[in-house]
Design a protein around this motif. Structure first.
Motif, PDB file in Angstrom:
ATOM      1  N   VAL A 103       0.856  -1.182   0.000  1.00  0.00           N
ATOM      2  CA  VAL A 103       0.000   0.000   0.000  1.00  0.00           C
ATOM      3  C   VAL A 103       0.893   1.233   0.000  1.00  0.00           C
ATOM      4  O   VAL A 103       1.697   1.421   0.914  1.00  0.00           O
ATOM      5  CB  VAL A 103      -0.929   0.025   1.233  1.00  0.00           C
ATOM      6  N   MET A 104       0.775   2.060  -1.041  1.00  0.00           N
ATOM      7  CA  MET A 104       1.461   3.343  -1.042  1.00  0.00           C
ATOM      8  C   MET A 104       0.533   4.377  -0.428  1.00  0.00           C
ATOM      9  O   MET A 104      -0.601   4.564  -0.887  1.00  0.00           O
ATOM     10  CB  MET A 104       1.869   3.782  -2.444  1.00  0.00           C
ATOM     11  N   ALA A 105       1.006   5.016   0.633  1.00  0.00           N
ATOM     12  CA  ALA A 105       0.186   5.982   1.363  1.00  0.00           C
ATOM     13  C   ALA A 105       0.996   7.239   1.631  1.00  0.00           C
ATOM     14  O   ALA A 105       2.196   7.315   1.335  1.00  0.00           O
ATOM     15  CB  ALA A 105      -0.311   5.375   2.672  1.00  0.00           C
ATOM     16  N   HIS A 106       0.313   8.231   2.207  1.00  0.00           N
ATOM     17  CA  HIS A 106       0.939   9.533   2.448  1.00  0.00           C
ATOM     18  C   HIS A 106       0.680   9.958   3.882  1.00  0.00           C
ATOM     19  O   HIS A 106      -0.328   9.579   4.493  1.00  0.00           O
ATOM     20  CB  HIS A 106       0.411  10.563   1.454  1.00  0.00           C
ATOM     21  N   THR A 144       7.452   8.541   9.041  1.00  0.00           N
ATOM     22  CA  THR A 144       8.271   9.754   9.086  1.00  0.00           C
ATOM     23  C   THR A 144       8.384  10.370   7.692  1.00  0.00           C
ATOM     24  O   THR A 144       8.568  11.565   7.562  1.00  0.00           O
ATOM     25  CB  THR A 144       9.680   9.440   9.618  1.00  0.00           C
ATOM     26  N   GLU A 145       8.264   9.542   6.660  1.00  0.00           N
ATOM     27  CA  GLU A 145       8.314  10.045   5.293  1.00  0.00           C
ATOM     28  C   GLU A 145       6.944  10.568   4.874  1.00  0.00           C
ATOM     29  O   GLU A 145       5.915  10.100   5.347  1.00  0.00           O
ATOM     30  CB  GLU A 145       8.754   8.947   4.321  1.00  0.00           C
ATOM     31  N   ARG A 146       6.939  11.521   3.960  1.00  0.00           N
ATOM     32  CA  ARG A 146       5.676  12.056   3.465  1.00  0.00           C
ATOM     33  C   ARG A 146       4.947  11.031   2.594  1.00  0.00           C
ATOM     34  O   ARG A 146       3.718  11.005   2.565  1.00  0.00           O
ATOM     35  CB  ARG A 146       5.916  13.348   2.668  1.00  0.00           C
ATOM     36  N   SER A 147       5.702  10.211   1.871  1.00  0.00           N
ATOM     37  CA  SER A 147       5.124   9.133   1.073  1.00  0.00           C
ATOM     38  C   SER A 147       5.907   7.858   1.376  1.00  0.00           C
ATOM     39  O   SER A 147       7.129   7.890   1.500  1.00  0.00           O
ATOM     40  CB  SER A 147       5.201   9.450  -0.419  1.00  0.00           C
ATOM     41  N   TYR A 148       5.217   6.743   1.496  1.00  0.00           N
ATOM     42  CA  TYR A 148       5.873   5.511   1.900  1.00  0.00           C
ATOM     43  C   TYR A 148       5.070   4.322   1.392  1.00  0.00           C
ATOM     44  O   TYR A 148       3.919   4.447   0.953  1.00  0.00           O
ATOM     45  CB  TYR A 148       6.011   5.439   3.424  1.00  0.00           C
ATOM     46  N   VAL A 149       5.700   3.160   1.437  1.00  0.00           N
ATOM     47  CA  VAL A 149       5.059   1.914   1.029  1.00  0.00           C
ATOM     48  C   VAL A 149       4.999   0.970   2.220  1.00  0.00           C
ATOM     49  O   VAL A 149       6.017   0.694   2.854  1.00  0.00           O
ATOM     50  CB  VAL A 149       5.825   1.244  -0.130  1.00  0.00           C
ATOM     51  N   LEU A 150       3.802   0.510   2.530  1.00  0.00           N
ATOM     52  CA  LEU A 150       3.612  -0.520   3.545  1.00  0.00           C
ATOM     53  C   LEU A 150       3.577  -1.876   2.855  1.00  0.00           C
ATOM     54  O   LEU A 150       2.773  -2.092   1.947  1.00  0.00           O
ATOM     55  CB  LEU A 150       2.299  -0.293   4.298  1.00  0.00           C
ATOM     56  N   THR A 151       4.452  -2.779   3.275  1.00  0.00           N
ATOM     57  CA  THR A 151       4.495  -4.129   2.719  1.00  0.00           C
ATOM     58  C   THR A 151       3.930  -5.096   3.751  1.00  0.00           C
ATOM     59  O   THR A 151       4.463  -5.229   4.847  1.00  0.00           O
ATOM     60  CB  THR A 151       5.934  -4.523   2.347  1.00  0.00           C
ATOM     61  N   ILE A 152       2.837  -5.758   3.382  1.00  0.00           N
ATOM     62  CA  ILE A 152       2.093  -6.593   4.326  1.00  0.00           C
ATOM     63  C   ILE A 152       2.143  -8.045   3.834  1.00  0.00           C
ATOM     64  O   ILE A 152       1.612  -8.355   2.768  1.00  0.00           O
ATOM     65  CB  ILE A 152       0.633  -6.119   4.437  1.00  0.00           C
ATOM     66  N   ALA A 172      -7.732  13.985  10.219  1.00  0.00           N
ATOM     67  CA  ALA A 172      -9.087  14.028   9.678  1.00  0.00           C
ATOM     68  C   ALA A 172      -9.280  13.114   8.476  1.00  0.00           C
ATOM     69  O   ALA A 172     -10.411  12.903   8.037  1.00  0.00           O
ATOM     70  CB  ALA A 172      -9.450  15.463   9.289  1.00  0.00           C
ATOM     71  N   ARG A 173      -8.195  12.534   7.948  1.00  0.00           N
ATOM     72  CA  ARG A 173      -8.339  11.787   6.698  1.00  0.00           C
ATOM     73  C   ARG A 173      -7.141  10.870   6.498  1.00  0.00           C
ATOM     74  O   ARG A 173      -6.138  10.965   7.205  1.00  0.00           O
ATOM     75  CB  ARG A 173      -8.431  12.770   5.521  1.00  0.00           C
ATOM     76  N   VAL A 174      -7.272   9.994   5.519  1.00  0.00           N
ATOM     77  CA  VAL A 174      -6.144   9.197   5.028  1.00  0.00           C
ATOM     78  C   VAL A 174      -6.043   9.412   3.521  1.00  0.00           C
ATOM     79  O   VAL A 174      -7.054   9.637   2.842  1.00  0.00           O
ATOM     80  CB  VAL A 174      -6.300   7.688   5.338  1.00  0.00           C
ATOM     81  N   LEU A 175      -4.822   9.361   3.023  1.00  0.00           N
ATOM     82  CA  LEU A 175      -4.564   9.472   1.582  1.00  0.00           C
ATOM     83  C   LEU A 175      -3.817   8.216   1.135  1.00  0.00           C
ATOM     84  O   LEU A 175      -2.747   7.904   1.659  1.00  0.00           O
ATOM     85  CB  LEU A 175      -3.722  10.707   1.259  1.00  0.00           C
ATOM     86  N   ILE A 176      -4.393   7.511   0.169  1.00  0.00           N
ATOM     87  CA  ILE A 176      -3.790   6.295  -0.384  1.00  0.00           C
ATOM     88  C   ILE A 176      -3.649   6.481  -1.883  1.00  0.00           C
ATOM     89  O   ILE A 176      -4.585   6.927  -2.561  1.00  0.00           O
ATOM     90  CB  ILE A 176      -4.664   5.063  -0.089  1.00  0.00           C
ATOM     91  N   SER A 177      -2.469   6.133  -2.414  1.00  0.00           N
ATOM     92  CA  SER A 177      -2.238   6.291  -3.846  1.00  0.00           C
ATOM     93  C   SER A 177      -2.365   4.998  -4.628  1.00  0.00           C
ATOM     94  O   SER A 177      -2.824   5.009  -5.770  1.00  0.00           O
ATOM     95  CB  SER A 177      -0.843   6.872  -4.113  1.00  0.00           C
ATOM     96  N   GLU A 178      -1.929   3.891  -4.042  1.00  0.00           N
ATOM     97  CA  GLU A 178      -1.846   2.671  -4.835  1.00  0.00           C
ATOM     98  C   GLU A 178      -1.889   1.450  -3.939  1.00  0.00           C
ATOM     99  O   GLU A 178      -1.406   1.465  -2.801  1.00  0.00           O
ATOM    100  CB  GLU A 178      -0.548   2.673  -5.655  1.00  0.00           C
ATOM    101  N   ILE A 179      -2.486   0.388  -4.467  1.00  0.00           N
ATOM    102  CA  ILE A 179      -2.465  -0.921  -3.830  1.00  0.00           C
ATOM    103  C   ILE A 179      -1.920  -1.913  -4.853  1.00  0.00           C
ATOM    104  O   ILE A 179      -2.356  -1.915  -6.019  1.00  0.00           O
ATOM    105  CB  ILE A 179      -3.870  -1.356  -3.373  1.00  0.00           C
TER     106      ILE A 179
END
Length: 198
Positions: A103-106, A144-152, A172-179
């Motif tokens: 999951v790429m998130a911000h 800590t990074e503004r954009s990162y990848v979570l590997t599950i 107030a929100r979550v931002l996700i770019s890619e799965i």
């Protein structure tokens, strides 16, 4: 400095590559890590739906597609915004042997919650019929990074995946770019995890 020395590709509309040139352009400018990962670990296509609406500032397409279009990294143009905890259900059409989900998130940490966007945790569940769900993995993130990848890690064979994404209480929100759903690696393939190139 890094932006200036990185490999760049720029052209005006009238000199943009034709369809016949596209393959060569991609080979020249493709991220080497992405190319190796694509060869070693198949990225399984899917369609998806969310139980929460995406918000206007970062709205998904109709039908939803932005989280699986292969484009992620810029939170302004590539992300989908949810203002609540969200369940994202993925349908891979037929069962596949899954190795992991990425999951790429911000992340943005602010004093004012209405400005912040932060993911607290993601749970991954699997199902063969969308009725009975089995818990597979959970990951918490202190970004800590503004954009990162979570590997599950997800070591199972399934048709359906569900991502239960929880936002932090002070955001107030979550931002996700890619799965990405990554299948089992081919024999002899190399383990290589991608990170966003910004």
């Amino acid at each position: 400095g890094e932006d200036m020395v990185a490999t760049l590709r720029m052209w005006q509309a009238e000199t943009a590559p034709t369809a016949d040139q596209t393959r060569l352009v991609r080979q020249i400018f493709m991220d080497e890590a992405a190319a190796l990962e694509s060869a070693d670990s198949p990225c399984i296509p899917f369609r998806y739906e969310a139980d929460q609406p995406s918000m206007a500032k970062h709205r998904d397409t109709d039908p939803p597609s932005k989280l699986g279009d292969g484009v992620g990294g810029n939170p302004v143009t590539d992300s989908v915004q949810y203002n609540h905890d969200v369940r994202i259900t993925l349908d891979m059409i037929e069962p596949h042997a899954i190795r992991q989900v990425r999951v790429m998130a911000h992340h943005r940490d602010e004093v004012q919650p209405n400005v912040a966007y932060k993911i607290d945790r993601i749970r991954v569940l699997t199902s063969s019929d969308r009725q009975t769900w089995n818990m597979e993995s959970e990951i918490c993130r202190e970004a800590t990074e503004r954009s990162y990848v979570l590997t599950i890690p997800v070591k199972t064979r399934t048709r359906y995946l569900r991502l239960d994404v929880s936002k932090c209480a002070d955001a107030a929100r979550v931002l996700i770019s890619e799965i990405e759903v990554i299948g089992e690696r081919e024999a002899g393939g190399r383990e290589l995890l991608l990170e966003p190139r910004l």
